[in-house]
Design a protein around this motif. Structure first.
Motif, PDB file in Angstrom:
ATOM      1  N   ASN A   2      14.581   2.575   7.041  1.00 34.80           N
ATOM      2  CA  ASN A   2      14.632   1.970   8.373  1.00 34.80           C
ATOM      3  C   ASN A   2      14.113   2.902   9.469  1.00 34.80           C
ATOM      4  O   ASN A   2      13.575   2.445  10.469  1.00 34.80           O
ATOM      5  N   GLU A   3      14.241   4.198   9.256  1.00 34.10           N
ATOM      6  CA  GLU A   3      13.624   5.152  10.197  1.00 34.10           C
ATOM      7  C   GLU A   3      12.103   5.000  10.153  1.00 34.10           C
ATOM      8  O   GLU A   3      11.432   5.018  11.184  1.00 34.10           O
ATOM      9  N   ILE A   4      11.577   4.881   8.950  1.00 29.07           N
ATOM     10  CA  ILE A   4      10.120   4.743   8.799  1.00 29.07           C
ATOM     11  C   ILE A   4       9.653   3.426   9.410  1.00 29.07           C
ATOM     12  O   ILE A   4       8.638   3.365  10.115  1.00 29.07           O
ATOM     13  N   ARG A   5      10.431   2.375   9.180  1.00 26.90           N
ATOM     14  CA  ARG A   5      10.064   1.065   9.750  1.00 26.90           C
ATOM     15  C   ARG A   5      10.107   1.117  11.275  1.00 26.90           C
ATOM     16  O   ARG A   5       9.247   0.563  11.953  1.00 26.90           O
ATOM     17  N   LYS A   6      11.125   1.785  11.783  1.00 26.49           N
ATOM     18  CA  LYS A   6      11.248   1.914  13.245  1.00 26.49           C
ATOM     19  C   LYS A   6      10.021   2.613  13.822  1.00 26.49           C
ATOM     20  O   LYS A   6       9.442   2.174  14.809  1.00 26.49           O
ATOM     21  N   TYR A   7       9.623   3.701  13.160  1.00 24.40           N
ATOM     22  CA  TYR A   7       8.465   4.477  13.605  1.00 24.40           C
ATOM     23  C   TYR A   7       7.222   3.603  13.640  1.00 24.40           C
ATOM     24  O   TYR A   7       6.383   3.716  14.528  1.00 24.40           O
ATOM     25  N   ASN A   8       7.120   2.697  12.680  1.00 26.08           N
ATOM     26  CA  ASN A   8       5.946   1.840  12.597  1.00 26.08           C
ATOM     27  C   ASN A   8       6.114   0.504  13.314  1.00 26.08           C
ATOM     28  O   ASN A   8       5.346  -0.435  13.093  1.00 26.08           O
ATOM     29  N   GLY A   9       7.157   0.439  14.148  1.00 27.95           N
ATOM     30  CA  GLY A   9       7.354  -0.759  14.963  1.00 27.95           C
ATOM     31  C   GLY A   9       7.801  -1.985  14.188  1.00 27.95           C
ATOM     32  O   GLY A   9       7.596  -3.117  14.625  1.00 27.95           O
ATOM     33  N   GLN A  10       8.446  -1.746  13.026  1.00 25.18           N
ATOM     34  CA  GLN A  10       8.938  -2.883  12.247  1.00 25.18           C
ATOM     35  C   GLN A  10      10.449  -3.017  12.396  1.00 25.18           C
ATOM     36  O   GLN A  10      11.145  -2.042  12.658  1.00 25.18           O
ATOM     37  N   GLU A  11      10.940  -4.241  12.198  1.00 27.23           N
ATOM     38  CA  GLU A  11      12.383  -4.487  12.226  1.00 27.23           C
ATOM     39  C   GLU A  11      13.034  -3.812  11.007  1.00 27.23           C
ATOM     40  O   GLU A  11      12.419  -3.743   9.942  1.00 27.23           O
ATOM     41  N   PRO A  12      14.270  -3.352  11.161  1.00 24.03           N
ATOM     42  CA  PRO A  12      14.959  -2.805   9.983  1.00 24.03           C
ATOM     43  C   PRO A  12      15.210  -3.897   8.943  1.00 24.03           C
ATOM     44  O   PRO A  12      15.322  -5.074   9.300  1.00 24.03           O
ATOM     45  N   LEU A  13      15.272  -3.510   7.685  1.00 27.01           N
ATOM     46  CA  LEU A  13      15.624  -4.470   6.633  1.00 27.01           C
ATOM     47  C   LEU A  13      17.122  -4.743   6.708  1.00 27.01           C
ATOM     48  O   LEU A  13      17.903  -3.825   6.929  1.00 27.01           O
ATOM     49  N   ASP A  14      17.509  -6.005   6.518  1.00 20.96           N
ATOM     50  CA  ASP A  14      18.952  -6.256   6.457  1.00 20.96           C
ATOM     51  C   ASP A  14      19.448  -5.935   5.042  1.00 20.96           C
ATOM     52  O   ASP A  14      18.664  -5.638   4.146  1.00 20.96           O
ATOM     53  N   ALA A  15      20.765  -6.008   4.885  1.00 16.46           N
ATOM     54  CA  ALA A  15      21.370  -5.568   3.624  1.00 16.46           C
ATOM     55  C   ALA A  15      20.796  -6.331   2.431  1.00 16.46           C
ATOM     56  O   ALA A  15      20.490  -5.744   1.388  1.00 16.46           O
ATOM     57  N   ALA A  16      20.623  -7.639   2.583  1.00 15.82           N
ATOM     58  CA  ALA A  16      20.143  -8.460   1.464  1.00 15.82           C
ATOM     59  C   ALA A  16      18.706  -8.089   1.088  1.00 15.82           C
ATOM     60  O   ALA A  16      18.382  -7.911  -0.083  1.00 15.82           O
ATOM     61  N   GLN A  17      17.855  -7.954   2.092  1.00 14.08           N
ATOM     62  CA  GLN A  17      16.450  -7.575   1.840  1.00 14.08           C
ATOM     63  C   GLN A  17      16.374  -6.215   1.160  1.00 14.08           C
ATOM     64  O   GLN A  17      15.587  -6.003   0.247  1.00 14.08           O
ATOM     65  N   PHE A  18      17.217  -5.319   1.656  1.00 18.14           N
ATOM     66  CA  PHE A  18      17.199  -3.960   1.109  1.00 18.14           C
ATOM     67  C   PHE A  18      17.616  -3.970  -0.369  1.00 18.14           C
ATOM     68  O   PHE A  18      16.971  -3.357  -1.214  1.00 18.14           O
ATOM     69  N   LEU A  19      18.698  -4.694  -0.661  1.00 19.72           N
ATOM     70  CA  LEU A  19      19.192  -4.726  -2.039  1.00 19.72           C
ATOM     71  C   LEU A  19      18.170  -5.353  -2.977  1.00 19.72           C
ATOM     72  O   LEU A  19      17.987  -4.916  -4.110  1.00 19.72           O
TER      73      LEU A  19
END
Lengths: 254, 443
Positions: free
Chosen positions: A104-121
């Protein structure tokens, strides 16, 4: 994608890289080989931003950006991933939480929304299969008490999760038995998609039996002294490094 | 009463002695009661001892010279009320919650939810004035008012706190939470709470003491808690401290355990200018278990000193101790852990460990384990470590995209987690987690 020009680096007073030049294009796999102490791991570390090394000359551009100007976490966010030779044990931080934070830090840096728990799993389940890593392992503290093979598989798993554009594999084959070597290598091969590039630092040919490189470079005394295709690795396996060392040393004397 | 016998001529000592004389005058003929005799004796001891200096072995690293130069108001009535309390919420707080504002029990803010046949809760002031027989058998019988100046002072002058009695064979499901709030918005406040907790045979209870200040002034809290754990009883005891940088907290928890009992303590010090915690546990029966956990996270110029004593007097008991510290900025920490294994205490297992992370070159940690073993068939171990965070681990996290600051914070949180997870009252644990998160923002 990555252009290294005349790169010099030292640790304390010792100069280790003495003018590296290397160009890596999207989708290419470059193997860096060489005798012990030639600077192979240093090159991987300098690219990832390890602070112990001081770059004294030269430049590295990554997708048009001055890589040497970026903090390690920004390099990671730009798409560089270093698979460690000796992955670090971090007690109290589970692999899952660690990766969730990282991703999510990497996504933030690239202007993307964080993954939610379900997407991440979902992503985690998918990628864990790649390197046959057990769910239970991921719930434990990062690398703590892991076997050598588990640690290396965890490195490749992390790479799969973070989807970098350039993977640096630092002696990923060290400490692996036959089965683990195959699993790790197959994991890497599945991440080869024609765009993602790899730098494979290794002492031996055996990893390259699985991860077939486009180019092979021999590093000696901090310079690339020979480049070729996968056949060069085979030649090195057969003849060792002495003939290259002798060639270079003879030139230096002359 | 004169103070000729020692050299302590501090303003604080003079103030306290005058205070005691005033309180004596108000006793109206009750001075002859044993309990007041004992208080008089304690005051004489304090007068003789004076406040400790760093020449005193037990106070070598904890200097109270700045404390004793000050004066504190021990008697100001405060109008601290529900509206003030709402500003410092402790979320999900349930069960028996007792409030002490500037050391004085506040019935209006408090709630007691457990039925009286299980749990008796009486303000200490009430027990002292109206039912001394309730406390006479225990008061001053455990905490050392003979050679410990602060305990002597508290024994002589404590005017409120709480007396908790759990009947035999009762499981008290709802926790007992004691919140001590020093309202230092208008003045520097002193308070000396005294708590007596008596847990009957085969009973179970969870107790927490939470200390904090409201306002920027200085508080001086000198607190003593005596806990008696009867046979086969189980007690969880938590102490949470978040007081102002100008505050002084000196606290003694004296625990007396009987056979087959179980005592479990966690002390979390999040904030406080000067903190000294004494946790003394006496294992006076067979098959006793004691667990002592501690966490301290000082920053700025905060000073946190934990002294523990685990006294194994009988055979077949075990004690486990783990204290962890994160020291930032110019903070200082002290850990002094004594383990006594008396001649009778064969087959003792006693373990002690103190681990510290120092995040700045200017922070200091002093550790001193002291094992005194007279029995020959025992297993004892101790270890202390003080180090910095592993740079390689920080780089590892960074190389995965986690910013350095966050990497440090995650690792410090993980380090603290061993102790935090020991706290079994959810509201208290969540409160501590929140305080740690806040604090580590600056690490």
């Amino acid at each position: 994608m990555l252009t290294i020009s005349n790169l010099h680096a030292r640790i304390e007073e010792k100069e280790i890289l003495r003018g590296i030049n290397l160009e890596i294009k999207p989708g290419e796999v470059h193997a860096i080989m060489g005798p012990n102490g030639s600077g192979k791991s240093t090159l991987a570390s300098v690219l990832a931003g390890r602070e112990d090394y001081e770059v004294t000359d030269g430049s590295v551009t990554f997708n048009g950006k001055d890589l040497l100007d970026l903090a390690p976490e920004k390099r990671a966010a730009e798409g560089i991933f270093l698979a460690f030779q000796y992955p670090v044990e971090i007690p109290g931080v589970t692999t899952i939480n660690f990766l969730k934070t990282a991703l999510n830090e990497i996504r933030k840096y690239n202007g993307q929304e964080p993954l939610d728990a379900a997407q991440f799993l979902k992503r985690m389940k998918e990628k864990a299969k790649l390197v046959k890593i057990d769910d239970a392992l991921l719930k434990r503290s990062l690398n703590e008490g892991f076997s050598g093979g588990e640690k290396k598989r965890n490195e490749i798993f992390q790479m799969a999760m973070l989807e970098p554009s350039l993977g640096l594999l630092d002696e990923t084959d060290s400490g692996l038995d036959i089965d683990a070597l195959r699993i790790v290598a197959e994991g890497v091969n599945q991440l080869r998609d024609g765009k993602r590039s790899f730098v494979v630092v290794t002492h031996y040919q055996r990893l390259l039996d699985y991860i077939v490189p486009d180019f092979v470079h021999v590093l000696y005394k901090g310079r690339i002294v020979k480049s070729g295709t996968k056949e060069l690795a085979l030649e090195l396996e057969e003849k060792g490094y002495d003939w290259i060392k002798n060639e270079v040393d003879a030139l230096e004397v002359a | 009463m004169s103070s000729i016998e020692n050299k302590d001529t501090s303003s604080l000592k003079a103030e306290l002695i005058a205070d005691f004389q005033l309180s004596q005058a108000k006793l109206n003929g009750k001075a002859a009661l044993p309990i007041h005799q004992l208080r008089g004796e304690a005051m004489q001891n304090f007068d003789k001892l004076g406040f400790p200096t760093i020449r005193h072995e037990e106070w070598k690293y904890s200097n109270v010279s700045n404390l004793v130069k000050q004066t504190f108001d021990f008697h100001t009535k405060t109008d601290f009320n529900q509206a003030d309390l709402d500003k410092i919420p402790l979320p999900h707080l349930t069960g028996n919650v007792l409030y002490f504002i500037n050391g004085v029990y506040n019935a209006e803010l408090s709630q007691i939810t457990t039925a009286e046949n299980k749990l008796k809760v009486i303000p200490f002031s009430e027990a002292l004035a109206q039912q001394p027989e309730l406390i006479e058998g225990y008061f001053g019988k455990y905490a050392n008012y003979e050679t410990d100046a602060f305990t002597a002072l508290n024994t002589a002058l404590a005017n409120d706190g709480v007396v908790v009695q759990v009947a035999d064979n009762k499981i008290v499901e709802e926790p007992i939470i004691l919140r001590f709030i020093s309202d230092v918005r208008l003045a520097n406040i002193g308070s000396q709470p005294r708590n007596l907790i008596v847990v009957g045979k085969n009973s179970q209870v969870k107790i927490a003491e939470a200390y904090r200040t409201v306002g920027e002034g200085a508080a001086f809290v000198n607190t003593v808690t005596e806990i008696i754990v009867d046979e086969s009883a189980m007690v969880d005891y938590y102490k949470v401290q978040s007081e102002s940088d100008k505050s002084y907290h000196i606290g003694t928890t004296q625990v007396y355990q009987k056979g087959r009992s179980y005592f479990y303590a966690a002390t979390a010090t999040l904030n406080g200018g000067f903190v000294r915690n004494n946790l003394n546990v006496v294992l006076d029966g067979e098959h006793i278990e004691s667990h002592l956990y501690g966490l301290y996270v000082p920053n700025g110029k905060q000073h946190v000193d934990n002294h523990t004593v685990v006294d194994h007097r009988k055979p077949n008991c075990e004690s486990h101790e783990l204290y962890k510290g994160i020291l930032m900025d110019k903070s200082t920490g002290v850990f002094n852990g004594k383990i006594f294994v008396r001649e009778d205490a064969q087959k003792t297992n006693a373990y002690q460990n103190c681990r510290n992370v120092v995040t700045s070159d200017e922070a200091t940690m002093n550790t001193k384990p002291q094992l005194e073993i007279w029995a020959d068939d025992v297993k004892c171990s101790h270890g202390t470590t003080t180090g910095q965070l592993n740079d390689e681990a920080i780089f590892y996290m960074q190389s995965r995209g986690i910013p350095k600051k966050e990497a440090i914070r995650l690792q410090l949180l993980a380090f603290a987690q061993d102790v935090v997870t020991q706290i079994k009252i959810d509201s208290i644990r969540e409160y501590i987690e929140e305080l740690i998160l806040d604090k580590l923002q600056g690490a």
